[in-house]
Design an enzyme around this catalytic site. Structure first.
Site, PDB file in Angstrom:
ATOM      1  N   LYS A   1      50.275  36.104  22.975  1.00 26.65           N
ATOM      2  CA  LYS A   1      51.539  36.550  22.388  1.00 26.65           C
ATOM      3  C   LYS A   1      51.843  35.727  21.136  1.00 26.65           C
ATOM      4  CE  LYS A   1      53.547  35.739  26.298  1.00 26.65           C
ATOM      5  NZ  LYS A   1      54.429  35.657  27.489  1.00 26.65           N
TER       6      LYS A   1
ATOM      7  N   THR B   1      66.883  36.924  22.994  1.00 26.46           N
ATOM      8  CA  THR B   1      65.458  36.881  23.269  1.00 26.46           C
ATOM      9  C   THR B   1      65.122  36.293  24.639  1.00 26.46           C
ATOM     10  OG1 THR B   1      65.320  34.714  22.189  1.00 26.46           O
ATOM     11  CG2 THR B   1      64.908  36.655  20.817  1.00 26.46           C
TER      12      THR B   1
ATOM     13  N   GLY C   1      64.047  35.932  28.241  1.00 25.19           N
ATOM     14  CA  GLY C   1      63.347  36.781  29.195  1.00 25.19           C
ATOM     15  C   GLY C   1      62.254  37.644  28.615  1.00 25.19           C
ATOM     16  N   THR C   2      61.898  37.437  27.354  1.00 23.00           N
ATOM     17  CA  THR C   2      60.892  38.317  26.741  1.00 23.00           C
ATOM     18  C   THR C   2      59.530  38.198  27.429  1.00 23.00           C
ATOM     19  OG1 THR C   2      60.578  36.590  25.071  1.00 23.00           O
ATOM     20  CG2 THR C   2      61.940  38.471  24.460  1.00 23.00           C
ATOM     21  N   GLY C   3      59.108  36.970  27.740  1.00 25.00           N
ATOM     22  CA  GLY C   3      57.797  36.790  28.358  1.00 25.00           C
ATOM     23  C   GLY C   3      57.726  37.390  29.743  1.00 25.00           C
ATOM     24  N   CYS C   4      58.751  37.151  30.553  1.00 22.47           N
ATOM     25  CA  CYS C   4      58.805  37.726  31.899  1.00 22.47           C
ATOM     26  C   CYS C   4      58.796  39.255  31.821  1.00 22.47           C
ATOM     27  CB  CYS C   4      60.078  37.271  32.627  1.00 22.47           C
ATOM     28  SG  CYS C   4      60.265  35.488  32.770  1.00 22.47           S
TER      29      CYS C   4
END
Length: 272
Positions: free
Chosen positions: A175, A213, A215-218
């Protein structure tokens, strides 16, 4: 009524509802799957940061996993916060017995900079957890912590991907959202690289200059798992997950005094 595909998240709780188990379950529902959970830790967390974290015992994690998998079954699994070597090893052992695809999000640090993975657990992530992954989804900070490779341009993401793939996942999604816009590509897009060491898929999306932004990875990892459960190939699932999280970022909202969450229900509300 037809039973929807079942997706299991193995992760920590975010009491503010923007990341962790809460974000995972919202994402899974939004994408038409039935979300289930194995709780690994409880956090006191809000828009300003993590005020406390309490890890669950390995036997509690194991019991939750067996309870769900042995009775209900799963079509995909996503892992998130696993704060200690004991939990990493426990979850890796459980995942090794599955045939369903596994998305490993090697969560190391929260959006606010709070450590969520002990340094003593890094070797277990490398040698035990990553080999179970159908797809690993590290961000650039997590890549650096796991491999020592530091990425400054989009082209350097290839070297990062090779370093992660060396630990055994079938695919890796690097990412690149933490790259400065001028280091990503000519258009300043948010660029991710999906590869299995042979095929390459560059995923690009517009950047959104807001602070919503959390929580974007989860959310991305859960969306990827949900799409795999629905029958997508890995490249199809990654592209769909990227599209979903980009929309959620664009529709993110203010919550509390700090970093707000993405909007997991943006499609339900018709947001664009």
């Amino acid at each position: 009524m037809q039973t929807p595909p079942r997706v299991l998240t193995v992760a920590g709780s975010d009491s503010g509802g923007g990341a962790g188990i809460q974000a995972d379950l919202k994402t899974m529902l939004a994408l038409g799957t039935h979300g289930m959970s194995v709780l690994t830790a409880v956090t006191a967390q809000n828009s300003l940061g993590v005020q406390g974290a309490w890890e669950l015992p390995a036997e509690a994690v194991r019991a939750q996993f067996r309870s769900v998998v042995d009775d209900i079954g799963v079509q995909a699994v996503k892992t998130g916060m696993l704060s200690s070597a004991v939990l990493v090893e426990t979850v890796a052992e459980l995942l090794a017995g599955l045939t369903a695809p596994v998305v490993v999000d090697p969560v190391g640090i929260s959006k606010h900079g709070d450590a969520l993975l002990a340094a003593s657990a890094l070797d277990a992530v490398r040698t035990k957890l990553l080999p179970t992954a159908t797809v690993a989804t590290p961000n650039l900070d997590e890549v650096a912590r796991l491999t020592g490779v530091r990425v400054h341009t989009a082209q350097e993401m290839r070297r990062a991907a090779d370093a992660v793939l060396a630990f055994g996942p079938r695919w890796v999604l690097i990412k690149g959202g933490h790259l400065p816009a001028d280091a990503a590509d000519a258009a300043g897009s948010a660029v991710d690289l999906l590869t299995d060491g042979s095929a390459e898929h560059w995923l690009r999306a517009p950047r959104h200059g807001n602070q919503h932004t959390h929580g974007t990875g989860c959310t991305l990892a859960s969306a990827l798992a949900a799409r795999l459960a629905l029958g997508d190939t890995v490249p199809q699932a990654a592209a769909a997950a990227k599209e979903y999280v980009t929309g959620a970022l664009a529709a993110g909202f203010r919550l509390g005094a700090g970093i707000g969450p993405v909007d997991h229900g943006w499609r339900l509300r018709g947001a664009r």
